[in-house]
Design a protein around this motif. Sequence first.
Motif, mmCIF file in Angstrom:
data_model
loop_
_atom_site.group_PDB
_atom_site.id
_atom_site.type_symbol
_atom_site.label_atom_id
_atom_site.label_comp_id
_atom_site.label_asym_id
_atom_site.label_seq_id
_atom_site.Cartn_x
_atom_site.Cartn_y
_atom_site.Cartn_z
ATOM 1 N N GLN A 51 7.872 0.352 -11.649
ATOM 2 C CA GLN A 51 6.841 -0.536 -11.112
ATOM 3 C C GLN A 51 7.302 -1.082 -9.762
ATOM 4 O O GLN A 51 8.507 -1.221 -9.502
ATOM 5 C CB GLN A 51 6.573 -1.695 -12.081
ATOM 6 C CG GLN A 51 6.095 -1.276 -13.459
ATOM 7 C CD GLN A 51 4.721 -0.628 -13.421
ATOM 8 O OE1 GLN A 51 3.889 -0.961 -12.575
ATOM 9 N NE2 GLN A 51 4.493 0.313 -14.347
ATOM 10 N N ILE A 52 6.330 -1.399 -8.910
ATOM 11 C CA ILE A 52 6.652 -1.908 -7.575
ATOM 12 C C ILE A 52 7.477 -3.191 -7.675
ATOM 13 O O ILE A 52 8.472 -3.377 -6.955
ATOM 14 C CB ILE A 52 5.360 -2.146 -6.771
ATOM 15 C CG1 ILE A 52 4.661 -0.816 -6.487
ATOM 16 C CG2 ILE A 52 5.661 -2.884 -5.465
ATOM 17 C CD1 ILE A 52 3.321 -0.965 -5.782
ATOM 18 N N ASP A 85 0.832 -1.212 0.000
ATOM 19 C CA ASP A 85 0.000 0.000 0.000
ATOM 20 C C ASP A 85 0.862 1.254 0.000
ATOM 21 O O ASP A 85 0.590 2.226 -0.733
ATOM 22 C CB ASP A 85 -0.926 0.002 1.218
ATOM 23 C CG ASP A 85 -2.042 -1.029 1.105
ATOM 24 O OD1 ASP A 85 -2.299 -1.499 -0.022
ATOM 25 O OD2 ASP A 85 -2.655 -1.359 2.146
ATOM 26 N N VAL A 86 1.902 1.267 0.848
ATOM 27 C CA VAL A 86 2.786 2.439 0.924
ATOM 28 C C VAL A 86 3.547 2.622 -0.387
ATOM 29 O O VAL A 86 3.696 3.757 -0.877
ATOM 30 C CB VAL A 86 3.751 2.292 2.116
ATOM 31 C CG1 VAL A 86 4.804 3.393 2.092
ATOM 32 C CG2 VAL A 86 2.987 2.332 3.424
ATOM 33 N N LEU A 87 4.037 1.526 -0.963
ATOM 34 C CA LEU A 87 4.758 1.631 -2.227
ATOM 35 C C LEU A 87 3.854 2.161 -3.339
ATOM 36 O O LEU A 87 4.289 2.994 -4.153
ATOM 37 C CB LEU A 87 5.324 0.260 -2.619
ATOM 38 C CG LEU A 87 6.547 -0.213 -1.830
ATOM 39 C CD1 LEU A 87 6.900 -1.640 -2.203
ATOM 40 C CD2 LEU A 87 7.742 0.706 -2.066
ATOM 41 N N PHE A 109 13.455 4.885 -6.973
ATOM 42 C CA PHE A 109 12.463 5.229 -8.002
ATOM 43 C C PHE A 109 12.803 6.620 -8.556
ATOM 44 O O PHE A 109 13.061 7.545 -7.780
ATOM 45 C CB PHE A 109 11.058 5.252 -7.378
ATOM 46 C CG PHE A 109 9.966 5.641 -8.338
ATOM 47 C CD1 PHE A 109 9.268 4.679 -9.040
ATOM 48 C CD2 PHE A 109 9.645 6.982 -8.558
ATOM 49 C CE1 PHE A 109 8.266 5.042 -9.930
ATOM 50 C CE2 PHE A 109 8.648 7.349 -9.446
ATOM 51 C CZ PHE A 109 7.961 6.369 -10.133
ATOM 52 N N PRO A 110 12.876 6.808 -9.872
ATOM 53 C CA PRO A 110 12.529 5.857 -10.950
ATOM 54 C C PRO A 110 13.746 5.197 -11.588
ATOM 55 O O PRO A 110 13.584 4.439 -12.546
ATOM 56 C CB PRO A 110 11.830 6.770 -11.949
ATOM 57 C CG PRO A 110 12.544 8.073 -11.823
ATOM 58 C CD PRO A 110 12.974 8.192 -10.383
ATOM 59 N N GLN A 111 14.987 5.458 -11.076
ATOM 60 C CA GLN A 111 16.171 4.927 -11.729
ATOM 61 C C GLN A 111 16.179 3.397 -11.765
ATOM 62 O O GLN A 111 16.569 2.789 -12.773
ATOM 63 C CB GLN A 111 17.449 5.432 -11.028
ATOM 64 C CG GLN A 111 17.677 6.924 -11.179
ATOM 65 C CD GLN A 111 17.065 7.726 -10.047
ATOM 66 O OE1 GLN A 111 16.041 7.333 -9.514
ATOM 67 N NE2 GLN A 111 17.694 8.848 -9.716
ATOM 68 N N SER A 112 15.766 2.769 -10.692
ATOM 69 C CA SER A 112 15.790 1.301 -10.614
ATOM 70 C C SER A 112 14.555 0.657 -11.217
ATOM 71 O O SER A 112 14.516 -0.565 -11.391
ATOM 72 C CB SER A 112 15.932 0.859 -9.161
ATOM 73 O OG SER A 112 17.090 1.392 -8.576
#
Length: 415
Positions: free
Chosen positions: A378-379, A264-266, A372-375
Amino acid sequence: MTALLVPAWWLQLSSFRPDPLLYGLLQFSCGVLAFTFVASALARFRGTRDRSSLVVAFGIALSGVFITSASIGFLRHVEVEGNEFQKAPLVWWMSRTLLALVILLAVTADWGAARVRHPGRAIALMLFSVVLSAYFTDRVYDSVRSGRIAFPGAVFPTPLNILTAGIFLWAALGFRLRFRKTGNALDRSLCASMVLNAGCHLAAAQSLQMYDDAFSVSQLLMAAGYAVALGGALVDNARAFDRIYHLASSDALTGLGNYRRLLDVLDTEVTRSGRTGRPFAVVLLDLDGLKHINDRYGHLTGSQALCRLASVMSRNCRSIDTAARYGGDEFALVLPETDEPAAREAAARICERLAADPHGPRLSVSVGVAIFPQSGIQIEELLTRADEALYAMKSRHKNKSSGAPPAASGWLFER
């Protein structure tokens, strides 16, 4: 008690005359409050299986039916004068006495709840007792309606209300004792509501006719009683929902967020970072050598090791960060508004605090960081990248000879 009796005697000297329409609207409002309380109490019963809540709800539902139907009839014939409305106080007394008996029954039944072996039968017996109380109350009504019920000049001109006030006070005492055991808001509010209802009937005992001053005060106290009971039920339900949410989103062993809470947090952070363009970090931590700890010291010590790591994470996080148990011996940390250097600094701080923990056995963690977002955007991508970095570090620091946790120099990953 004196605080209730003195105003009751004073009412006989008052010359206030309220609007009959206001009385009808007040009755209708009491009915609405009663039915709202019933809905809240039934929701509480579904969650707690508290039989007293069910019986109280049933009694207030009966009272609500009486009050609402009487108020609708009153509002339709508010201009009518005559014998029809001279009987209304007696009908009101009957419904209120029934409510008092039902609530007293609920309190009495709660005292023996711990010894009940068949809850279903107990609930059926209590509901049958409610119906029986309704029958006997109706019989009493039939026996007194043709006789004299008011005695002008007496200390209490309508003494039937004293009986009802006594029942409500006895119920208030029962809820007071129950509150000392449970400490919940509903029992406290019901205790206060019963006192207000007792005051309602002490005031009504000074009434000689419809909508005189004493009877109007009694209606105000009755409405206050319903409002207090409803407020307590709503507060109690809100607290129950908070407890349920906490149980559904937290790990039972460590008290950190669980996997559902982490997702949920992600999801929230991905949405917010996509909107603001600011990065956030996901840090995965794996407790090294947990199997070795379990085999050597026992599973209780292994569980305590997990709790020690969780405690260090909680104490070394910002208020906006989220610490969660990812699964097994893996933990996760979500750091909003954080780039890679700051995330590695936060992970290093947790490693240092864990190294300084004086309790044994000595603990260490392997760490993986994703941004995020370099890696990834999406979760699943973020968790995969952090997991890959974690196991790369774990393979570098693993002590292949013993399977024990690495030495202190291996706790801090290369930055």
